[in-house]
Design an enzyme around this catalytic site. Structure first.
Site: not given
Ligand code: HPA
Length: 272
Positions: A30, A61, A83, A85-86, A113, A211-212, A235, A247
């Site tokens: 993203s 996204h 993802h 988590y979605e 990221a 997370m991806s 980060n 985020h």
């Protein structure tokens, strides 16, 4: 309808509209869409227009496929990804990757990221993923094997092509861009990790957390795509930096480094 039949339907539908035969595809994290500026002869296809394709849900996204040429080379670019988590299934996460394979893609570049775990890393660093650790409690190959795509028990040796990484490091050096290399650990999300988890992951040998990417790499390697993955350290991971981790911070770093990422991606495509 079987997963393969869905993929075949989607392939036919995209082929009718895709006017190029790209061999290389990019999946952009993203806010990492700056490379689209380098694209000539841009054409677009919203995910909704592709049969059986997962639908986008998360802010930031965009959810489309874009294609065109970068320095003469035809490329297919997925703007955004889906993802775990979605709430998507692993089959849904694998779908775009498998569709790329059926469309004739041979090489895949993934960007994401990530939080920096390695204390040598600084916010804004680019890191080539050289290997991964998966803590997402599922993967796209569980269940009946789609033998038309790949074997039942694929290995993940050289999952992140050593050849392509070496080439990419040379290209980055020419551009004067620092490029590190590290091990990425994938977590299910959507929560950021605890400081104790990050300390544990560091001891396991992880340099980065996100997370991806890992489910996509597994799907890609199963069907024989060559993979390159580039993380942007947006980060420092939990407990290592400031006591905030948001985020917004991730998006802000992405925005700051988007142009250099585009330069790097363009040079990687040119170097093929
Ligand atoms: N943890 C997990 N995923 C991330 C992070 C992080 O610190 N930063 C960007 N994606």
């Amino acid at each position: 309808m079987t997963e393969l039949e869905k993929l075949q339907q989607a392939t036919e539908s995209v082929r009718e509209r895709l006017s190029l035969s790209p061999k290389i595809a990019l999946v952009l994290g993203s806010g990492m869409s700056e490379v689209l500026q380098e694209l000539e002869g841009v054409q677009r296809l919203a995910w909704e227009q592709i049969p059986h394709f997962p639908r986008a849900t998360v802010m930031g996204h965009a959810g489309e496929w874009v294609w065109g040429r970068i320095e003469q080379e035809p490329v297919l670019i997925s703007r955004g990804r889906v993802h775990y988590y979605e709430g998507y299934s692993m089959a849904q996460i694998a779908f775009p990757i498998r569709l790329m394979k059926l469309l004739g893609i041979e090489r895949l570049i993934l960007t994401n990221a990530a939080g920096g775990i390695n204390t040598d890393y600084r916010v804004g660093d680019f890191v080539l993923i050289r290997d991964h650790i998966n803590t997402i409690p599922d993967n796209p190959l569980r269940g009946e094997n789609i033998s038309e795509l790949g074997s039942r028990f694929p290995n993940l040796l050289d999952a992140y092509s050593a050849r392509w990484r070496a080439q990419t490091k040379a290209v980055a050096q020419e551009l004067g861009l620092e490029l590190r290399e590290g091990v990425y650990i994938a977590t299910p999300g959507p929560i950021y990790e605890t400081p104790a988890e990050i300390e544990a992951y560091r001891r396991w040998g992880a340099d980065l957390v996100g997370m991806s990417t890992v489910p996509e790499v597994i799907a890609a390697r199963h069907c024989g795509l060559e993979v390159l993955a580039i993380s942007l350290v947006t980060n420092l991971a939990a407990g290592l930096g400031s006591d905030t981790l948001t985020h917004e911070e991730v998006l802000e770093t992405t925005k700051r480094r988007e142009r250099d990422l585009a330069r790097l991606l363009q040079a990687v495509v040119r170097g093929l």
